[in-house]
Write an enzyme that holds these catalytic residues in place. Structure first.
Site, PDB file in Angstrom:
ATOM      1  CD  GLU A  10      -2.846   1.050   2.450  1.00 59.29           C
ATOM      2  OE1 GLU A  10      -2.609   0.325   3.431  1.00 59.29           O
ATOM      3  OE2 GLU A  10      -3.915   1.656   2.297  1.00 59.29           O
ATOM      4  CD  GLU A  30       0.394  12.479  13.233  1.00 61.40           C
ATOM      5  OE1 GLU A  30      -0.285  11.684  12.539  1.00 61.40           O
ATOM      6  OE2 GLU A  30       0.280  13.712  13.137  1.00 61.40           O
TER       7      GLU A  30
HETATM    8  C1  FAD Z   1      -9.076   8.480   2.053  1.00 58.08           C
HETATM    9  C2  FAD Z   1      -8.984   7.283   2.971  1.00 58.08           C
HETATM   10  C3  FAD Z   1      -9.153   6.016   2.454  1.00 58.08           C
HETATM   11  C4  FAD Z   1      -9.069   4.895   3.297  1.00 58.08           C
HETATM   12  N1  FAD Z   1      -9.288   3.654   2.757  1.00 58.08           N
HETATM   13  C5  FAD Z   1      -9.234   2.573   3.560  1.00 58.08           C
HETATM   14  C6  FAD Z   1      -9.517   1.268   3.036  1.00 58.08           C
HETATM   15  O1  FAD Z   1      -9.813   1.096   1.849  1.00 58.08           O
HETATM   16  N2  FAD Z   1      -9.484   0.211   3.872  1.00 58.08           N
HETATM   17  C7  FAD Z   1      -9.166   0.344   5.196  1.00 58.08           C
HETATM   18  O2  FAD Z   1      -9.126  -0.672   5.891  1.00 58.08           O
HETATM   19  N3  FAD Z   1      -8.920   1.563   5.737  1.00 58.08           N
HETATM   20  C8  FAD Z   1      -8.945   2.679   4.948  1.00 58.08           C
HETATM   21  N4  FAD Z   1      -8.704   3.925   5.479  1.00 58.08           N
HETATM   22  C9  FAD Z   1      -8.490   4.049   6.919  1.00 58.08           C
HETATM   23  C10 FAD Z   1      -7.064   4.383   7.335  1.00 58.08           C
HETATM   24  O3  FAD Z   1      -6.200   3.293   7.139  1.00 58.08           O
HETATM   25  C11 FAD Z   1      -7.125   4.801   8.814  1.00 58.08           C
HETATM   26  O4  FAD Z   1      -7.932   5.958   8.884  1.00 58.08           O
HETATM   27  C12 FAD Z   1      -5.753   5.090   9.373  1.00 58.08           C
HETATM   28  O5  FAD Z   1      -5.023   3.900   9.527  1.00 58.08           O
HETATM   29  C13 FAD Z   1      -5.823   5.833  10.733  1.00 58.08           C
HETATM   30  O6  FAD Z   1      -6.668   5.177  11.622  1.00 58.08           O
HETATM   31  P1  FAD Z   1      -7.810   5.971  12.430  1.00 58.08           P
HETATM   32  O7  FAD Z   1      -8.605   6.752  11.445  1.00 58.08           O
HETATM   33  O8  FAD Z   1      -8.511   4.974  13.273  1.00 58.08           O
HETATM   34  O9  FAD Z   1      -7.042   7.022  13.334  1.00 58.08           O
HETATM   35  P2  FAD Z   1      -6.331   6.717  14.750  1.00 58.08           P
HETATM   36  O10 FAD Z   1      -5.485   5.510  14.615  1.00 58.08           O
HETATM   37  O11 FAD Z   1      -7.368   6.705  15.816  1.00 58.08           O
HETATM   38  O12 FAD Z   1      -5.390   7.981  14.921  1.00 58.08           O
HETATM   39  C14 FAD Z   1      -5.876   9.247  15.404  1.00 58.08           C
HETATM   40  C15 FAD Z   1      -4.674  10.173  15.527  1.00 58.08           C
HETATM   41  O13 FAD Z   1      -3.747   9.651  16.505  1.00 58.08           O
HETATM   42  C16 FAD Z   1      -2.453   9.518  15.944  1.00 58.08           C
HETATM   43  N5  FAD Z   1      -1.785   8.321  16.472  1.00 58.08           N
HETATM   44  C17 FAD Z   1      -2.320   7.084  16.613  1.00 58.08           C
HETATM   45  N6  FAD Z   1      -1.396   6.235  17.115  1.00 58.08           N
HETATM   46  C18 FAD Z   1      -0.254   6.953  17.283  1.00 58.08           C
HETATM   47  C19 FAD Z   1       1.058   6.636  17.758  1.00 58.08           C
HETATM   48  N7  FAD Z   1       1.373   5.402  18.149  1.00 58.08           N
HETATM   49  N8  FAD Z   1       1.989   7.624  17.774  1.00 58.08           N
HETATM   50  C20 FAD Z   1       1.683   8.888  17.362  1.00 58.08           C
HETATM   51  N9  FAD Z   1       0.444   9.252  16.915  1.00 58.08           N
HETATM   52  C21 FAD Z   1      -0.504   8.299  16.868  1.00 58.08           C
HETATM   53  C22 FAD Z   1      -2.689   9.354  14.442  1.00 58.08           C
HETATM   54  O14 FAD Z   1      -1.539   9.735  13.696  1.00 58.08           O
HETATM   55  C23 FAD Z   1      -3.874  10.293  14.222  1.00 58.08           C
HETATM   56  O15 FAD Z   1      -3.428  11.614  14.081  1.00 58.08           O
HETATM   57  C24 FAD Z   1      -8.784   5.062   4.677  1.00 58.08           C
HETATM   58  C25 FAD Z   1      -8.605   6.353   5.192  1.00 58.08           C
HETATM   59  C26 FAD Z   1      -8.711   7.456   4.363  1.00 58.08           C
HETATM   60  C27 FAD Z   1      -8.517   8.826   4.945  1.00 58.08           C
END
Ligand code: FAD
Length: 403
Positions: free
Chosen positions: A248, A374
């Site tokens: 990816e 991050e």
């Molecule tokens: C346009 C788009 C398309 C997507 N398509 C898919 C898809 O097809 N399939 C799929 O499965 N997913 C998909 N996603 C989801 C994407 O993989 C997740 O949104 C991403 O992994 C972040 O997870 P979260 O949204 O739960 O945020 P969280 O993990 O809850 O993070 C929230 C914030 O906390 C920060 N954070 C979290 N952990 C840490 C750490 N250890 N250290 C420092 N900072 C941290 C993050 O950087 C972020 O700023 C998509 C997302 C977008 C925006």
């Protein structure tokens, strides 16, 4: 196998023949045509593009012939990418399937799964989606809670996925689920190939701030999967998922050096048109953007060359992804600076003008999709710079958790 020069000539002639009639031409600043067609039109356009490529022997260039590819080398694929970069081939819809799911099926699938799934996947007749993220498991993907319970000679899946790009177009999905109910974190997960038309699956669109609905929530309610739906070993889903995630970041990181914003040349032309180009602060920002575009292109090239040398994608993919995101966001910020309110409000009849606002609405998501900025920085700190690992926070059910 064709020589590099012969192959390049073939690609050029194909693009010159079909580019104008099919609407694949970029404008004089390298901008793609507006991408505002309804979903069915986008899918049909993407499928037609892929079928023309296959007719010309240019589809799935470096994939083995027994799985529907052309059996050529990665070098030929790179030549194709170099030539096609000057055009806007409408193939985005296939990025997840071809760029991430297909390499995972190739690496972890049984021979039966490969021969059944790879040919239609590569030809785009069956679109795939990636069912990884959940409301409680995004960056921390090891927190996946969607359950796959043994059910007779198969599995019963219940739970929720979210942000699933293209699920509404997908024939199949790659699902990461917890198959051992007593397990936690990275153990006890299994990857499954899911027929998205099965009973017990509900797909609900999520509308984005750009107005389109290209990702979804997907609900599983006692959805029954056959035993042979497991992709890779049962209980080893994390290992399988890593293959997808590495591919990816490489797919995103090597896709376009100008990222998803407008290239610096477009911004320079716009600044000139508006009498801003002589402002030294503006010239400096445009110059910085050109440098970053160049660095991103070189990082993408480094990843491509590693792949050509047969090296599996590693943290370099994260570096390229992070760099591409930064370029896109800086381009969007600079566009806002140069265009002011025109970057967010435009004449409805002027579809090219809409591209400025589309960029403003879609670039923030780049910092999240495919792993957040991050998380990319953490990976680079630990795996390239060798810095100490992040302190581990205990899960709620572990000693010291729930603090
Ligand atoms: C346009 C788009 C398309 C997507 N398509 C898919 C898809 O097809 N399939 C799929 O499965 N997913 C998909 N996603 C989801 C994407 O993989 C997740 O949104 C991403 O992994 C972040 O997870 P979260 O949204 O739960 O945020 P969280 O993990 O809850 O993070 C929230 C914030 O906390 C920060 N954070 C979290 N952990 C840490 C750490 N250890 N250290 C420092 N900072 C941290 C993050 O950087 C972020 O700023 C998509 C997302 C977008 C925006």
């Amino acid at each position: 196998m064709p020589s590099d020069d012969d192959f390049r000539r073939r690609v050029r002639s194909f693009l010159a023949q079909h580019g104008p009639a099919e609407g694949w031409l970029r404008d004089e600043h390298g901008r793609p045509p507006p991408d505002d067609a309804p979903n069915e039109v986008r899918v049909a356009r993407a499928r037609r593009c892929l079928s023309l490529l296959f007719e010309a022997g240019l589809g799935a260039i470096s994939w083995p012939q027994r799985y529907g590819g052309q059996g050529l080398s990665n070098r030929h694929q790179v030549i194709f990418n170099e030539e096609a970069a000057g055009y806007a081939l409408p193939l985005d819809i296939f990025i997840i399937g071809v760029g991430m799911c297909a390499p995972t099926v190739l690496a972890h699938g049984t021979e039966q799964q490969r021969t059944r799934h790879l040919p239609p996947l590569l030809r785009g007749t069956e679109i795939w989606c990636q069912l990884f993220s959940e409301p409680q498991a995004g960056s921390d993907l090891a927190g996946v809670g969607c359950r796959a319970e043994p059910d007779g000679d198969g599995w019963s899946v219940s739970g929720q996925k979210v942000w699933t790009s293209g699920a509404h177009n997908a024939a199949y999905g790659m699902l990461l689920a917890r198959s051992d109910p007593g397990s936690s974190r990275h153990a006890g997960m299994t990857m499954f190939i899911v027929d998205m038309s099965l009973p017990g699956i509900e797909i609900r669109p999520l509308r984005q701030m750009s107005g389109v609905a290209r990702f979804n929530e997907v609900f599983f309610d006692s959805c029954r999967l056959d035993q042979d739906a497991a992709l890779g070993e049962v209980g080893q889903g994390w290992r399988t998922a890593i293959t997808t995630l590495m591919n990816e970041r490489v797919s995103i990181g090597t896709s376009n050096p100008a990222g998803y914003g407008h290239p610096a040349s477009v911004l320079a032309a716009e600044a000139r048109r508006r009498g801003r180009i002589d402002d030294p602060a503006m010239t400096d920002r445009i110059s910085q953007l050109i440098i970053r575009e160049r660095i991103t292109a070189l990082l993408g090239k480094r990843v491509t060359e590693a792949l050509l040398a047969g090296v599996q994608p590693g943290p370099e993919g994260s570096l390229a992804k992070l760099s591409g995101t930064q370029v896109s966001k800086e381009s969007a910020a600079l566009a806002l600076e140069i265009l002011g309110s025109e970057a967010v409000a435009w004449d409805a009849a002027d579809s090219l003008a809409a591209s400025w606002a589309t960029v403003q609405c879609s670039t923030p998501g780049l910092s999240i999709a495919g792993g957040t900025d991050e998380i990319m920085r953490n990976l680079l700190a630990e795996r390239i710079l060798g810095l100490p690992r992040e302190p581990k926070i205990a899960a709620r059910n572990e000693p010291g958790g729930n603090l």
